[in-house]
Design an enzyme around this catalytic site. Structure first.
Site, PDB file in Angstrom:
ATOM      1  N   HIS A  44       0.801  -1.232   0.000  1.00  0.00           N
ATOM      2  CA  HIS A  44       0.000   0.000   0.000  1.00  0.00           C
ATOM      3  C   HIS A  44       0.828   1.273   0.000  1.00  0.00           C
ATOM      4  O   HIS A  44       0.270   2.372  -0.048  1.00  0.00           O
ATOM      5  CB  HIS A  44      -0.939   0.022   1.207  1.00  0.00           C
ATOM      6  CG  HIS A  44      -0.236   0.336   2.495  1.00  0.00           C
ATOM      7  ND1 HIS A  44       0.504  -0.576   3.178  1.00  0.00           N
ATOM      8  CD2 HIS A  44      -0.140   1.495   3.206  1.00  0.00           C
ATOM      9  CE1 HIS A  44       1.019  -0.020   4.264  1.00  0.00           C
ATOM     10  NE2 HIS A  44       0.655   1.241   4.299  1.00  0.00           N
TER      11      HIS A  44
HETATM   12  C1  UD1 Z   1      -1.936   5.457   6.089  1.00  0.00           C
HETATM   13  C2  UD1 Z   1      -0.610   5.983   6.647  1.00  0.00           C
HETATM   14  C3  UD1 Z   1       0.464   4.929   6.464  1.00  0.00           C
HETATM   15  C4  UD1 Z   1       0.030   3.621   7.073  1.00  0.00           C
HETATM   16  C5  UD1 Z   1      -1.311   3.204   6.528  1.00  0.00           C
HETATM   17  C6  UD1 Z   1      -1.787   1.957   7.196  1.00  0.00           C
HETATM   18  C7  UD1 Z   1      -0.191   8.409   6.469  1.00  0.00           C
HETATM   19  C8  UD1 Z   1       0.552   9.434   5.726  1.00  0.00           C
HETATM   20  N1  UD1 Z   1      -0.187   7.186   5.920  1.00  0.00           N
HETATM   21  O1  UD1 Z   1      -1.758   5.229   4.715  1.00  0.00           O
HETATM   22  O2  UD1 Z   1       1.642   5.365   7.091  1.00  0.00           O
HETATM   23  O3  UD1 Z   1       1.003   2.643   6.781  1.00  0.00           O
HETATM   24  O4  UD1 Z   1      -2.266   4.247   6.746  1.00  0.00           O
HETATM   25  O5  UD1 Z   1      -2.886   1.409   6.548  1.00  0.00           O
HETATM   26  O6  UD1 Z   1      -0.749   8.695   7.504  1.00  0.00           O
HETATM   27  N2  UD1 Z   1      -9.197   4.726   2.245  1.00  0.00           N
HETATM   28  C9  UD1 Z   1     -10.416   4.112   2.252  1.00  0.00           C
HETATM   29  N3  UD1 Z   1     -10.940   3.723   3.457  1.00  0.00           N
HETATM   30  C10 UD1 Z   1     -10.290   3.896   4.629  1.00  0.00           C
HETATM   31  C11 UD1 Z   1      -9.024   4.527   4.603  1.00  0.00           C
HETATM   32  C12 UD1 Z   1      -8.493   4.921   3.413  1.00  0.00           C
HETATM   33  O7  UD1 Z   1     -11.040   3.914   1.220  1.00  0.00           O
HETATM   34  O8  UD1 Z   1     -10.818   3.527   5.680  1.00  0.00           O
HETATM   35  C13 UD1 Z   1      -8.616   5.091   0.925  1.00  0.00           C
HETATM   36  C14 UD1 Z   1      -8.878   6.507   0.544  1.00  0.00           C
HETATM   37  O9  UD1 Z   1      -9.277   6.499  -0.769  1.00  0.00           O
HETATM   38  C15 UD1 Z   1      -7.543   7.213   0.653  1.00  0.00           C
HETATM   39  C16 UD1 Z   1      -6.548   6.088   0.572  1.00  0.00           C
HETATM   40  O10 UD1 Z   1      -7.218   4.905   0.999  1.00  0.00           O
HETATM   41  O11 UD1 Z   1      -7.367   8.118  -0.371  1.00  0.00           O
HETATM   42  C17 UD1 Z   1      -5.360   6.316   1.445  1.00  0.00           C
HETATM   43  O12 UD1 Z   1      -5.707   6.550   2.807  1.00  0.00           O
HETATM   44  P1  UD1 Z   1      -4.747   7.422   3.771  1.00  0.00           P
HETATM   45  O13 UD1 Z   1      -5.235   7.347   5.165  1.00  0.00           O
HETATM   46  O14 UD1 Z   1      -4.518   8.745   3.159  1.00  0.00           O
HETATM   47  O15 UD1 Z   1      -3.345   6.716   3.660  1.00  0.00           O
HETATM   48  P2  UD1 Z   1      -2.986   5.178   3.708  1.00  0.00           P
HETATM   49  O16 UD1 Z   1      -2.437   4.798   2.393  1.00  0.00           O
HETATM   50  O17 UD1 Z   1      -4.096   4.377   4.282  1.00  0.00           O
END
Ligand code: UD1
Length: 381
Positions: free
Chosen positions: A214
């Site tokens: 991811h």
């Molecule tokens: C975040 C953390 C990363 C961690 C990871 C664990 C930061 C910068 N990144 O990354 O360090 O390793 O979490 O999983 O804080 N989304 C969903 N549903 C959710 C959450 C996210 O659909 O419940 C999708 C959204 O479209 C979003 C993307 O996932 O754009 C990324 O989510 P985000 O929280 O920005 O970063 P992660 O890649 O999850």
């Protein structure tokens, strides 16, 4: 002592579980004096990424849910700060405890520090020395403004000292991920995930690998993502690869139209190829990894969990902030090139797990040490 515990993302929930567990045990025994308020920023919000993990870890319902969700880094950090400041001003805690390295970790630390509230950072001092990772920025900035820096390993202690952190603020306590893993290991044996995935038929466990992916550097660039998938596809001809897909990755697979690389699971029969499945809860994931032949990952926490479980881990990255999992554990950095992924996997499949040891202080008692230090409220600096 009145504390605010902050969580926002899936790995945060796993880390805070062990600390809450210790506080609850102490409360039942009428000892310890930490009263905590649990704040969930909402950075992860899908039921598979949040609610289900909360339930499986028996975490209490958050006292405050900030509901921030996914937006750009700047907007997410800023919105968390605005909402968290209201909570911190209302609660007036003696300490704000944050875990890990996600945007929620840094946003709440900065808010607390500006209000003059001491910050306790669990998992301080880890460094990948790669400033292109958003997590590395969060780690460095959070540590810089923290008052209690709870570390998991000796290289973290060294990193902090090299950065000029007052040694009196550094507490080498061990790894709360281990605490949680030890607490739930037995329960995970009752998980039926292997049966659900047709990997355990008549007590005969099929050999399989597990994959998680991811990191933005791996999945946000189509060329890199395709290169990785080509390597994994050739490995999957030898054994199926079970791939619980993170929401970010799912989105990128759709954007880049990479669905052809994945099989879904049929109703019957052993999985084949790279099998994309929905994200798993902690208990099922623990069961799945503990019986895997090898694990491919770009996650930080999984490098640690595989070291505790003694399962070979091939990390699809050029660097790691957890070098102790390489020098002592079962982890190896293999980069993102498809030939390297294939060669290293073949070597592990041939030779099996190499000699490893569980790093110092990864003994399941880290949360107890953290609570003890916070409770003493001693003036260390
Ligand atoms: C975040 C953390 C990363 C961690 C990871 C664990 C930061 C910068 N990144 O990354 O360090 O390793 O979490 O999983 O804080 N989304 C969903 N549903 C959710 C959450 C996210 O659909 O419940 C999708 C959204 O479209 C979003 C993307 O996932 O754009 C990324 O989510 P985000 O929280 O920005 O970063 P992660 O890649 O999850």
């Amino acid at each position: 002592m009145k504390a605010i515990f902050v969580v926002g993302t899936r790995p945060n929930f796993i880390k805070i579980a062990s600390i809450i567990n210790v506080v609850n045990i102490q409360k039942k025994q009428n000892r310890g004096d930490i009263k905590y308020v649990l704040v969930h920023t909402g950075q992860h919000y899908d039921s598979k990424m949040s609610g289900e993990i909360f339930r499986k870890l028996s975490l209490p319902k958050p006292n405050f849910f900030l509901g921030i969700k996914s937006v750009s880094h700047a907007v997410q950090t800023a919105k968390i700060m605005i909402e968290f400041e209201k909570v911190a001003v209302k609660i007036q805690p003696d300490v704000v405890l944050v875990v890990g390295d996600v945007n929620s970790t840094f946003a709440c630390s900065l808010t607390a520090a500006k209000l003059g509230i001491p910050v306790a950072h669990v998992e301080a001092g880890l460094r990948s020395f790669d400033m292109s990772m958003p997590e590395e920025i969060n780690r460095i900035l959070t540590d810089r403004i923290s008052d209690y820096l709870f570390t998991t390993c000796e290289d973290a202690n060294r990193n902090l000292k090299n950065e000029g952190v007052n040694p009196k603020k550094i507490f080498f306590v061990g790894n709360v991920m281990c605490d949680t893993l030890f607490s739930y290991r037995k329960k995970a044996e009752n998980s039926e995930i292997l049966e659900k995935l047709n990997l355990n038929q008549n007590k005969n466990i099929t050999e399989y690998a597990v994959l998680t992916l991811h990191r933005p550097s791996n999945v946000d660039n189509k060329d890199v993502f395709v290169e990785i998938l080509n390597g994994l596809r050739s490995v999957s001809k030898l054994l199926p690869i079970i791939f619980p897909v993170h929401p970010r990755t799912k989105k990128q697979i759709e954007v880049f139209k990479l669905q052809k690389y994945f099989n879904s699971l049929g109703a019957t029969g052993t999985p084949r190829g790279i099998c994309a499945i929905a994200p798993l809860n902690y208990i099922d994931f623990l069961r799945l990894t503990s019986k895997a032949k090898l694990v491919f990952t770009d996650s930080g926490g999984i490098q640690e969990e595989t070291t505790i479980l003694g399962i070979p881990c091939l990390t699809i990255r050029e660097n790691t902030e957890r070098p102790v999992t390489i020098t002592e554990g079962t982890n190896e950095l293999i980069g993102t090139r498809s030939d390297s992924i294939r060669t290293k996997a073949l070597s592990v499949l041939k030779k099996g797990s190499r000699k490893f040891k569980v790093p110092k202080m990864w003994d399941g008692r880290a949360a107890g040490r953290i609570v003890e230090i916070l409770t003493r409220k001693k003036q260390y600096f």
